[in-house]
Write an enzyme that holds these catalytic residues in place. Structure first.
Site, PDB file in Angstrom:
ATOM      1  N   HIS A 113       0.680  -1.337  -0.061  1.00 21.53           N
ATOM      2  CA  HIS A 113       0.009  -0.011  -0.005  1.00 21.53           C
ATOM      3  C   HIS A 113       0.798   1.257   0.078  1.00 21.53           C
ATOM      4  O   HIS A 113       0.495   2.375   0.034  1.00 21.53           O
ATOM      5  CB  HIS A 113      -0.770   0.107   1.180  1.00 21.53           C
ATOM      6  CG  HIS A 113      -2.043   0.762   1.058  1.00 21.53           C
ATOM      7  ND1 HIS A 113      -2.174   1.872   2.083  1.00 21.53           N
ATOM      8  CD2 HIS A 113      -3.080   1.103   0.377  1.00 21.53           C
ATOM      9  CE1 HIS A 113      -3.523   2.378   1.951  1.00 21.53           C
ATOM     10  NE2 HIS A 113      -4.151   2.123   0.769  1.00 21.53           N
ATOM     11  N   LYS A 142       3.272   4.389  -1.085  1.00 28.77           N
ATOM     12  CA  LYS A 142       3.422   5.445  -2.259  1.00 28.77           C
ATOM     13  C   LYS A 142       4.922   5.876  -2.094  1.00 28.77           C
ATOM     14  O   LYS A 142       4.834   6.949  -1.091  1.00 28.77           O
ATOM     15  CB  LYS A 142       2.169   6.302  -2.399  1.00 28.77           C
ATOM     16  CG  LYS A 142       0.853   5.631  -2.414  1.00 28.77           C
ATOM     17  CD  LYS A 142       0.212   5.499  -1.161  1.00 28.77           C
ATOM     18  CE  LYS A 142      -1.279   4.932  -1.477  1.00 28.77           C
ATOM     19  NZ  LYS A 142      -1.889   4.501  -0.156  1.00 28.77           N
ATOM     20  N   ASP A 154      16.997  10.729  -7.429  1.00 33.81           N
ATOM     21  CA  ASP A 154      18.574  10.862  -7.514  1.00 33.81           C
ATOM     22  C   ASP A 154      18.805  10.669  -5.856  1.00 33.81           C
ATOM     23  O   ASP A 154      19.877  11.094  -5.377  1.00 33.81           O
ATOM     24  CB  ASP A 154      18.959  12.171  -7.739  1.00 33.81           C
ATOM     25  CG  ASP A 154      18.928  12.060  -9.246  1.00 33.81           C
ATOM     26  OD1 ASP A 154      18.847  11.018 -10.099  1.00 33.81           O
ATOM     27  OD2 ASP A 154      18.956  13.191  -9.967  1.00 33.81           O
ATOM     28  N   HIS A 179      -9.512  11.234   1.985  1.00 35.15           N
ATOM     29  CA  HIS A 179      -8.675   9.968   1.822  1.00 35.15           C
ATOM     30  C   HIS A 179      -7.251  10.150   2.315  1.00 35.15           C
ATOM     31  O   HIS A 179      -6.384   9.291   2.520  1.00 35.15           O
ATOM     32  CB  HIS A 179      -8.283   9.734   0.383  1.00 35.15           C
ATOM     33  CG  HIS A 179      -7.717   8.477  -0.033  1.00 35.15           C
ATOM     34  ND1 HIS A 179      -6.272   8.294  -0.432  1.00 35.15           N
ATOM     35  CD2 HIS A 179      -8.215   7.065   0.016  1.00 35.15           C
ATOM     36  CE1 HIS A 179      -6.046   7.051  -0.583  1.00 35.15           C
ATOM     37  NE2 HIS A 179      -7.264   6.338  -0.257  1.00 35.15           N
ATOM     38  N   LYS A 197      -4.610  10.496   5.321  1.00 35.36           N
ATOM     39  CA  LYS A 197      -4.236   9.864   6.530  1.00 35.36           C
ATOM     40  C   LYS A 197      -3.164  10.717   7.387  1.00 35.36           C
ATOM     41  O   LYS A 197      -1.915  10.543   7.331  1.00 35.36           O
ATOM     42  CB  LYS A 197      -3.260   8.410   6.109  1.00 35.36           C
ATOM     43  CG  LYS A 197      -4.015   7.489   5.110  1.00 35.36           C
ATOM     44  CD  LYS A 197      -3.678   7.716   3.838  1.00 35.36           C
ATOM     45  CE  LYS A 197      -4.320   6.620   2.730  1.00 35.36           C
ATOM     46  NZ  LYS A 197      -5.709   6.287   2.878  1.00 35.36           N
ATOM     47  N   ASP A 221      -0.933  17.133  20.281  1.00 40.15           N
ATOM     48  CA  ASP A 221      -0.393  18.106  20.855  1.00 40.15           C
ATOM     49  C   ASP A 221       0.772  18.801  19.834  1.00 40.15           C
ATOM     50  O   ASP A 221       0.320  19.234  18.716  1.00 40.15           O
ATOM     51  CB  ASP A 221       0.681  17.464  21.960  1.00 40.15           C
ATOM     52  CG  ASP A 221      -0.489  17.076  23.151  1.00 40.15           C
ATOM     53  OD1 ASP A 221      -1.651  17.306  23.234  1.00 40.15           O
ATOM     54  OD2 ASP A 221       0.335  16.454  24.207  1.00 40.15           O
TER      55      ASP A 221
END
Length: 479
Positions: free
Chosen positions: A218, A220, A225, A397, A399, A404
């Site tokens: 999952h 991404k 470089d 979508h 996450k 704090d």
């Protein structure tokens, strides 16, 4: 009569097998027993192919860590490693030695102190930044996504990868075999003919035969470089630009990183590349893939990977540790909210003790079953003082978690058990006020596009709705 006895014995054997194999995971055992009761025999066959732990897990961990061991010493010499809580930003960490110790022992990815980050709050902004940096690649370009569609924006990525490969840049490209199964072979063929090295991670057929179909990559990741990297919730597809009418505006968060934390994005990619391709990366190649960095900022950033290739469930343990020490604020945005029992209790305890706990979830989800399971956790947490908001502008979508002034997270992992314990996931932990303030601003702006869930109104939902939530809750460890 004899047939009834045989059927009963077979059923008892199947149930006993599940109980024995899942004795460490009671909630998971209940979910599979529920499936077995609903579809006897078929449920057990599905369990056999889907539910078993990632086979040869120790071997996977060993293979995955080899790359890092070979370059670790050089990275530790090159990178600015934060070794003590006193070196953290002065907004609370001096009193959180235990949290610091937890974070620095969760994985082989330390907190680094020479970084610069930029928060990207929608698909248009993230795609523009990624394509811009990809165009600059001179030596190598590494690209990894769970979903990579065959549409307009994915074609732009394809064109850049082809162009860079033709210029002599080493382009490596991974997609999850299930998440990207709709990618056409003609699309892939164009990449390969131009010199792009492409591999699917666990294609469905191979994963099913090998009983690993339940474990998806999952992550991404884009690394340019070895100096600039990207991670977050955004896959590559026109839906992330709000081009799908049935979904509408797509609210997501990604982060661009420059500096020493990119070493650990790179390491995660190379581990995944080894598992997907079987390629052995030589030591001279490794040296080129982890070049020295010119310090462009002073941000502290940690990259946490979790999944079957890791020793610890690092992202879940980081979330639990941070929530447990919260004093003032816990803000969470997640498209799928199915917390494991530890996080569920931690959130409830924090709210009861007076911490401001706000959670944004979608109003309309892309999965009704998961949405129902998410709602099944809401009522008791509302009673404890947790505030829930449903995003109505489109589909959220992102996450993101903010605790704090201690830390904020942006990554690929949802606040659910699949992300914490099954999938290959990756999260950037940010510690600087500038990044956290940007995420807080985004969160508060998102609240304006939400409707708050009222406890009394929520309690008045229909019996049918409550029943559907209960059934979905039973399956929640598998969703």
């Amino acid at each position: 009569m004899i047939w009834l006895v045989i059927i009963l014995v077979v059923f008892i054997f199947q149930a006993a097998t599940i109980l024995v194999l899942e004795f460490r995971n009671p909630s998971k055992a209940v979910a599979w027993l529920f499936i077995l009761f609903c579809v006897p025999l078929v449920g057990f066959v599905v369990y056999y192919f889907v539910a078993q732990d990632y086979n040869k897990r120790k071997k996977v961990r060993k293979a995955g860590s080899r790359i890092f061991r070979e370059i670790r010493e050089n990275i530790w010499e090159q990178a600015h490693i934060v070794e003590d809580a006193s070196q953290m930003p002065d907004h609370g960490f001096e009193h959180q030695q235990r949290l610091f110790n937890l974070l620095t022992h969760l994985s082989e990815s330390p907190i680094t102190g020479c970084n610069h980050s930029k928060v990207l709050t929608n698909g248009e902004e993230a795609f523009s930044a990624m394509l811009h940096e990809m165009e600059k690649a001179k030596h190598h370009l590494h690209v990894e996504f769970y979903i990579f569609r065959d549409d307009v924006i994915s074609t732009q990525f394809q064109e850049v990868m082809i162009r860079k490969a033709q210029e002599g840049v080493k382009v490596r490209f991974i997609c999850d075999g299930l998440g990207s199964h709709k990618m056409s072979w003609s699309f892939i063929r164009k990449l390969k003919e131009a010199g792009v090295e492409f591999h699917f991670f666990l294609p469905p057929l191979i994963a099913t035969i090998d009983r690993r179909v339940n474990y998806r990559n999952h992550r991404k990741i884009v690394v340019v470089d070895g100096k600039v990297g990207f991670v977050g919730g955004i896959n590559v597809g026109d839906d992330y630009l709000g081009q799908y009418p049935n979904i509408g505006f797509w609210r997501d968060t990604h982060v661009q990183i420059e500096g020493d934390a990119v070493y650990f994005l790179q390491n995660t990619f190379l581990n995944d590349w080894k598992l997907a391709s079987g390629e052995q990366i030589s030591e001279p190649q490794l040296t080129e893939l982890f070049p020295p960095h010119i310090c462009s900022g002073e941000e502290r950033i940690q990259i946490l990977a979790s999944g079957p290739d890791q020793e610890w469930d690092a992202i879940q343990e980081m979330c639990f540790g941070a929530i447990s020490v919260a004093c003032n604020r816990i803000y969470i945005t997640s498209p799928y909210f199915i917390p494991d029992p530890a996080l569920y209790e931690a959130l409830k305890t924090a709210a009861v003790s007076g911490v401001d706990v706000k959670i944004i979830i979608p109003y309309q989800s892309d999965s009704r079953l998961v949405h129902l399971a998410s709602l099944s956790y809401v009522e008791e947490l509302l009673r404890a003082g947790v505030e829930f908001y449903q995003y109505r502008k489109g589909f959220v979508h992102a996450k993101v978690m903010i605790v704090d002034e201690l830390l904020a997270t942006v990554g690929t992992a949802n606040m659910d058990m699949r992300s914490f314990f099954c999938n290959f996931e990756l999260t950037a932990v940010l510690f600087e006020s500038s990044s956290m303030n940007r995420l807080i601003e985004d969160f508060e702006r998102d609240l304006q596009e939400c409707s708050k869930i009222d406890l009394e109104v929520f309690q008045g939902r229909s019996r049918g709705q409550k029943g559907a939530e209960i059934l979905s809750r039973m399956l929640s460890p598998l969703l």
